[in-house]
Design a protein around this motif. Sequence first.
Motif, mmCIF file in Angstrom:
data_model
loop_
_atom_site.group_PDB
_atom_site.id
_atom_site.type_symbol
_atom_site.label_atom_id
_atom_site.label_comp_id
_atom_site.label_asym_id
_atom_site.label_seq_id
_atom_site.Cartn_x
_atom_site.Cartn_y
_atom_site.Cartn_z
ATOM 1 N N MET A 1 0.846 -1.194 0.000
ATOM 2 C CA MET A 1 0.000 0.000 0.000
ATOM 3 C C MET A 1 0.878 1.240 0.000
ATOM 4 N N SER A 2 0.472 2.224 -0.746
ATOM 5 C CA SER A 2 1.248 3.446 -0.894
ATOM 6 C C SER A 2 1.056 4.378 0.298
ATOM 7 N N GLU A 3 2.134 5.035 0.652
ATOM 8 C CA GLU A 3 2.147 5.946 1.794
ATOM 9 C C GLU A 3 1.214 7.141 1.562
ATOM 10 N N SER A 4 0.440 7.492 2.599
ATOM 11 C CA SER A 4 -0.416 8.680 2.514
ATOM 12 C C SER A 4 -0.201 9.522 3.772
ATOM 13 N N PHE A 5 -0.687 10.753 3.725
ATOM 14 C CA PHE A 5 -0.357 11.733 4.750
ATOM 15 C C PHE A 5 -1.588 12.540 5.154
ATOM 16 N N ILE A 6 -1.502 13.158 6.323
ATOM 17 C CA ILE A 6 -2.531 14.088 6.765
ATOM 18 C C ILE A 6 -1.860 15.358 7.266
ATOM 19 N N ILE A 7 -2.628 16.422 7.271
ATOM 20 C CA ILE A 7 -2.165 17.706 7.785
ATOM 21 C C ILE A 7 -2.664 17.815 9.223
ATOM 22 N N PRO A 8 -1.757 17.943 10.191
ATOM 23 C CA PRO A 8 -2.173 18.004 11.600
ATOM 24 C C PRO A 8 -3.074 19.216 11.877
ATOM 25 N N GLU A 9 -3.850 19.120 12.945
ATOM 26 C CA GLU A 9 -4.795 20.186 13.301
ATOM 27 C C GLU A 9 -4.118 21.510 13.640
ATOM 28 N N ASN A 10 -2.866 21.470 14.096
ATOM 29 C CA ASN A 10 -2.169 22.704 14.467
ATOM 30 C C ASN A 10 -1.575 23.433 13.259
ATOM 31 N N ILE A 11 -1.788 22.893 12.076
ATOM 32 C CA ILE A 11 -1.256 23.502 10.852
ATOM 33 C C ILE A 11 -2.404 24.154 10.079
ATOM 34 N N THR A 12 -2.215 25.430 9.782
ATOM 35 C CA THR A 12 -3.181 26.144 8.944
ATOM 36 C C THR A 12 -2.439 26.651 7.714
ATOM 37 N N PHE A 13 -3.151 26.845 6.640
ATOM 38 C CA PHE A 13 -2.482 27.250 5.399
ATOM 39 C C PHE A 13 -3.444 28.018 4.512
ATOM 40 N N GLU A 14 -2.844 28.733 3.563
ATOM 41 C CA GLU A 14 -3.631 29.501 2.604
ATOM 42 C C GLU A 14 -2.928 29.463 1.258
ATOM 43 N N PHE A 15 -3.724 29.344 0.206
ATOM 44 C CA PHE A 15 -3.205 29.390 -1.154
ATOM 45 C C PHE A 15 -3.228 30.840 -1.621
ATOM 46 N N ILE A 16 -2.087 31.356 -2.037
ATOM 47 C CA ILE A 16 -2.000 32.703 -2.596
ATOM 48 C C ILE A 16 -1.208 32.579 -3.890
ATOM 49 N N ASP A 17 -1.865 32.960 -4.987
ATOM 50 C CA ASP A 17 -1.297 32.765 -6.323
ATOM 51 C C ASP A 17 -0.969 31.291 -6.497
ATOM 52 N N SER A 18 0.274 30.949 -6.847
ATOM 53 C CA SER A 18 0.610 29.533 -7.055
ATOM 54 C C SER A 18 1.415 28.963 -5.885
ATOM 55 N N ASN A 19 1.397 29.651 -4.754
ATOM 56 C CA ASN A 19 2.145 29.195 -3.590
ATOM 57 C C ASN A 19 1.219 28.917 -2.408
ATOM 58 N N VAL A 20 1.718 28.093 -1.510
ATOM 59 C CA VAL A 20 1.015 27.817 -0.264
ATOM 60 C C VAL A 20 1.823 28.442 0.869
ATOM 61 N N TYR A 21 1.102 29.151 1.747
ATOM 62 C CA TYR A 21 1.706 29.738 2.941
ATOM 63 C C TYR A 21 1.145 28.976 4.131
ATOM 64 N N ILE A 22 2.040 28.512 4.989
ATOM 65 C CA ILE A 22 1.666 27.628 6.087
ATOM 66 C C ILE A 22 2.042 28.275 7.410
ATOM 67 N N LEU A 23 1.180 28.100 8.405
ATOM 68 C CA LEU A 23 1.456 28.551 9.768
ATOM 69 C C LEU A 23 1.313 27.363 10.706
ATOM 70 N N ASP A 24 2.370 27.132 11.493
ATOM 71 C CA ASP A 24 2.299 26.150 12.570
ATOM 72 C C ASP A 24 1.829 26.918 13.799
ATOM 73 N N ILE A 25 0.584 26.724 14.181
ATOM 74 C CA ILE A 25 -0.026 27.472 15.279
ATOM 75 C C ILE A 25 0.706 27.231 16.599
ATOM 76 N N ASP A 26 1.246 26.036 16.789
ATOM 77 C CA ASP A 26 1.908 25.704 18.045
ATOM 78 C C ASP A 26 3.177 26.520 18.294
ATOM 79 N N ASN A 27 3.963 26.749 17.225
ATOM 80 C CA ASN A 27 5.233 27.458 17.428
ATOM 81 C C ASN A 27 5.307 28.812 16.719
#
Length: 87
Positions: free
Chosen positions: A1-27
């Motif tokens: 089975m192929s590896e899959s992933f999830i985005i943890p709850e403490n991670i928020t992100f936004e798509f702006i243009d063709s990039n993703v900006y990510i914030l780790d709320i914890d740190n």
Amino acid sequence: MSESFIIPENITFEFIDSNVYILDIDNGEYYKLSKSASIIWKEIEKGFNIDNIKTRLKDLFDYDKNIDNDVDEIIKNLKTLKLIKDN
């Protein structure tokens, strides 16, 4: 089975243009992903596994034997930064 992933709850992100900006709320750390890493992030968000992600990138870009290694490296970095985790 192929590896899959999830985005943890403490991670928020936004798509702006063709990039993703990510914030780790914890740190309070911000990250800006490159265009190719942003494509990978979008595929992770959709729930695709690593094989699907590699296929998607090969469809978007001229096939390059390094795509598999590049995807593996980006995934490794995202996991090291704890922006994603194994599902």
